[in-house]
Motif scaffolding. Structure first.
Motif, PDB file in Angstrom:
ATOM      1  N   CYS A  58      13.367 -31.291 -45.945  1.00 55.47           N
ATOM      2  CA  CYS A  58      14.835 -30.137 -45.262  1.00 55.47           C
ATOM      3  C   CYS A  58      14.489 -30.464 -43.847  1.00 55.47           C
ATOM      4  N   SER A  59      16.268 -30.619 -43.290  1.00 59.61           N
ATOM      5  CA  SER A  59      16.539 -30.121 -41.911  1.00 59.61           C
ATOM      6  C   SER A  59      16.834 -28.238 -41.780  1.00 59.61           C
ATOM      7  N   ILE A  60      15.817 -28.321 -40.308  1.00 55.37           N
ATOM      8  CA  ILE A  60      15.736 -27.060 -39.966  1.00 55.37           C
ATOM      9  C   ILE A  60      15.970 -27.066 -38.919  1.00 55.37           C
ATOM     10  N   THR A  61      17.245 -25.759 -38.809  1.00 52.59           N
ATOM     11  CA  THR A  61      17.910 -25.373 -37.130  1.00 52.59           C
ATOM     12  C   THR A  61      16.836 -24.501 -36.846  1.00 52.59           C
ATOM     13  N   THR A  62      16.620 -24.668 -35.841  1.00 49.10           N
ATOM     14  CA  THR A  62      15.782 -23.868 -35.055  1.00 49.10           C
ATOM     15  C   THR A  62      16.445 -23.482 -33.354  1.00 49.10           C
ATOM     16  N   GLU A  63      16.792 -22.245 -33.237  1.00 51.49           N
ATOM     17  CA  GLU A  63      17.712 -22.044 -31.496  1.00 51.49           C
ATOM     18  C   GLU A  63      16.318 -21.050 -30.952  1.00 51.49           C
ATOM     19  N   VAL A  64      15.789 -22.119 -30.210  1.00 49.99           N
ATOM     20  CA  VAL A  64      14.863 -20.535 -29.494  1.00 49.99           C
ATOM     21  C   VAL A  64      15.624 -20.171 -28.265  1.00 49.99           C
ATOM     22  N   GLN A  65      15.389 -18.543 -28.236  1.00 49.27           N
ATOM     23  CA  GLN A  65      16.142 -17.669 -27.570  1.00 49.27           C
ATOM     24  C   GLN A  65      15.838 -18.052 -26.036  1.00 49.27           C
ATOM     25  N   ARG A  66      16.655 -18.206 -25.417  1.00 49.03           N
ATOM     26  CA  ARG A  66      16.472 -18.472 -23.591  1.00 49.03           C
ATOM     27  C   ARG A  66      16.012 -17.325 -22.779  1.00 49.03           C
ATOM     28  N   ASN A  67      15.462 -15.978 -23.441  1.00 43.37           N
ATOM     29  CA  ASN A  67      14.774 -14.643 -22.589  1.00 43.37           C
ATOM     30  C   ASN A  67      13.417 -14.867 -23.302  1.00 43.37           C
ATOM     31  N   ASP A  68      13.132 -15.338 -24.549  1.00 39.55           N
ATOM     32  CA  ASP A  68      12.376 -14.942 -24.588  1.00 39.55           C
ATOM     33  C   ASP A  68      11.720 -16.317 -26.004  1.00 39.55           C
TER      34      ASP A  68
ATOM     35  N   TYR B 257       9.126 -16.896 -27.750  1.00 38.32           N
ATOM     36  CA  TYR B 257       9.305 -16.281 -28.882  1.00 38.32           C
ATOM     37  C   TYR B 257       9.689 -15.904 -30.036  1.00 38.32           C
ATOM     38  N   GLU B 258      10.985 -16.111 -29.363  1.00 37.71           N
ATOM     39  CA  GLU B 258      12.057 -15.163 -30.337  1.00 37.71           C
ATOM     40  C   GLU B 258      13.232 -16.112 -30.836  1.00 37.71           C
ATOM     41  N   ALA B 259      13.351 -16.440 -31.696  1.00 35.89           N
ATOM     42  CA  ALA B 259      14.152 -17.878 -32.627  1.00 35.89           C
ATOM     43  C   ALA B 259      15.259 -17.512 -34.149  1.00 35.89           C
ATOM     44  N   ASP B 260      16.322 -17.799 -33.484  1.00 34.36           N
ATOM     45  CA  ASP B 260      17.155 -17.991 -34.840  1.00 34.36           C
ATOM     46  C   ASP B 260      16.734 -19.402 -35.702  1.00 34.36           C
ATOM     47  N   VAL B 261      16.653 -19.164 -36.805  1.00 34.05           N
ATOM     48  CA  VAL B 261      16.225 -20.451 -38.345  1.00 34.05           C
ATOM     49  C   VAL B 261      17.061 -20.698 -39.348  1.00 34.05           C
ATOM     50  N   SER B 262      17.680 -21.714 -39.345  1.00 32.52           N
ATOM     51  CA  SER B 262      18.457 -21.926 -40.637  1.00 32.52           C
ATOM     52  C   SER B 262      18.009 -23.195 -41.054  1.00 32.52           C
ATOM     53  N   ALA B 263      17.862 -22.988 -42.850  1.00 33.02           N
ATOM     54  CA  ALA B 263      17.859 -24.634 -43.464  1.00 33.02           C
ATOM     55  C   ALA B 263      19.148 -24.285 -44.930  1.00 33.02           C
ATOM     56  N   GLY B 264      19.168 -25.593 -45.250  1.00 27.29           N
ATOM     57  CA  GLY B 264      19.714 -25.599 -46.172  1.00 27.29           C
ATOM     58  C   GLY B 264      21.203 -25.917 -46.206  1.00 27.29           C
ATOM     59  N   PRO B 265      22.252 -27.205 -47.556  1.00 36.17           N
ATOM     60  CA  PRO B 265      21.177 -26.526 -48.655  1.00 36.17           C
ATOM     61  C   PRO B 265      20.097 -28.293 -48.300  1.00 36.17           C
ATOM     62  N   CYS B 266      19.431 -27.968 -49.469  1.00 38.40           N
ATOM     63  CA  CYS B 266      18.673 -29.586 -49.360  1.00 38.40           C
ATOM     64  C   CYS B 266      17.423 -29.316 -51.032  1.00 38.40           C
ATOM     65  N   GLU B 267      17.206 -30.438 -51.678  1.00 37.09           N
ATOM     66  CA  GLU B 267      16.230 -30.555 -52.594  1.00 37.09           C
ATOM     67  C   GLU B 267      14.722 -30.406 -52.388  1.00 37.09           C
ATOM     68  N   LEU B 268      13.610 -29.507 -53.130  1.00 37.65           N
ATOM     69  CA  LEU B 268      12.570 -29.596 -52.724  1.00 37.65           C
ATOM     70  C   LEU B 268      11.490 -30.183 -54.368  1.00 37.65           C
ATOM     71  N   PHE B 269      10.732 -30.366 -54.653  1.00 39.48           N
ATOM     72  CA  PHE B 269      10.845 -31.227 -55.644  1.00 39.48           C
ATOM     73  C   PHE B 269       9.579 -30.241 -55.974  1.00 39.48           C
ATOM     74  N   ARG B 270       8.633 -30.452 -57.195  1.00 44.68           N
ATOM     75  CA  ARG B 270       7.723 -29.508 -58.058  1.00 44.68           C
ATOM     76  C   ARG B 270       7.131 -31.484 -57.869  1.00 44.68           C
ATOM     77  N   PRO B 271       5.745 -31.168 -56.879  1.00 49.31           N
ATOM     78  CA  PRO B 271       4.934 -32.660 -56.576  1.00 49.31           C
ATOM     79  C   PRO B 271       4.347 -33.353 -58.222  1.00 49.31           C
ATOM     80  N   PHE B 272       4.097 -32.221 -59.371  1.00 46.72           N
ATOM     81  CA  PHE B 272       3.627 -32.769 -60.542  1.00 46.72           C
ATOM     82  C   PHE B 272       4.673 -34.216 -60.980  1.00 46.72           C
ATOM     83  N   ASP B 273       5.893 -33.689 -61.138  1.00 44.76           N
ATOM     84  CA  ASP B 273       6.840 -34.333 -62.599  1.00 44.76           C
ATOM     85  C   ASP B 273       8.766 -34.635 -61.563  1.00 44.76           C
ATOM     86  N   GLY B 274       8.599 -34.038 -60.157  1.00 46.13           N
ATOM     87  CA  GLY B 274       9.967 -34.278 -59.506  1.00 46.13           C
ATOM     88  C   GLY B 274      10.886 -33.273 -59.948  1.00 46.13           C
ATOM     89  N   ALA B 275      10.496 -31.741 -61.066  1.00 46.20           N
ATOM     90  CA  ALA B 275      11.881 -31.262 -60.982  1.00 46.20           C
ATOM     91  C   ALA B 275      12.313 -30.671 -59.362  1.00 46.20           C
TER      92      ALA B 275
END
Length: 154
Positions: A107-117, A119-137
């Motif tokens: 899935c595409s992930i957006t990460t915005e690291v804070q300039r002053n730190d 080790y701090e970030a805003d993270v977002s993702a979606g919409p996207c699909e995840l699949f169950r490995p054994f049957d593709g659900a």
């Protein structure tokens, strides 16, 4: 005999790769849809309350550095148990666990690291699909939005 053990402890402390003094905190909310049911992990207060390490209900951890992001959030008492989000250069992916069943996907992930730190970030993702490995659900990640602070260095 004691001297080598003390020296080893001193070397280990001085070579720490994750030297942030405070443990990481994760605040946010993730929503998925599975078979017409909407499932949510919320760290509290609509995703505004940070969780630090483990908690009675929700846990969260993160690592951040050198172009890599790893974030994990777990709800200990819900059907939607965990979301593990990893953004490695050229290879963003996630894993979700619903009632003991694993779903995975890129899935595409957006990460915005804070300039002053770095080790701090805003993270977002979606919409996207995840699949169950054994049957593709399919599990649909509707949205994930998190604020990470004090992330350990990878």
């Amino acid at each position: 005999m004691r001297w080598p053990m003390i020296a080893l402890g001193a070397v280990s402390a001085s070579t720490c790769l994750c030297c942030n003094a405070d443990p990481p905190s994760v605040a946010g909310i993730v929503t998925v849809a599975l078979d017409g049911e909407e499932l949510i992990i919320d760290t509290g207060d609509g995703g505004k309350r940070p969780v630090i390490g483990t908690d009675d209900t929700v846990s969260g951890l993160c690592t951040l550095g050198a172009g890599y992001l790893g974030m994990w959030v777990q709800h200990h008492t819900a059907k939607f148990e965990t979301l593990d989000l990893m953004d490695e250069p050229g290879h963003p992916h996630m894993t979700a666990e619903i009632a003991g069943i694993t779903y995975q996907g890129g899935c595409s992930i957006t990460t915005e690291v804070q300039r002053n730190d770095p080790y701090e970030a805003d993270v977002s993702a979606g919409p996207c699909e995840l699949f169950r490995p054994f049957d593709g659900a399919i599990l649909r990640l509707e949205s994930a939005s998190f604020h990470l602070k004090g992330c350990w260095d990878d």
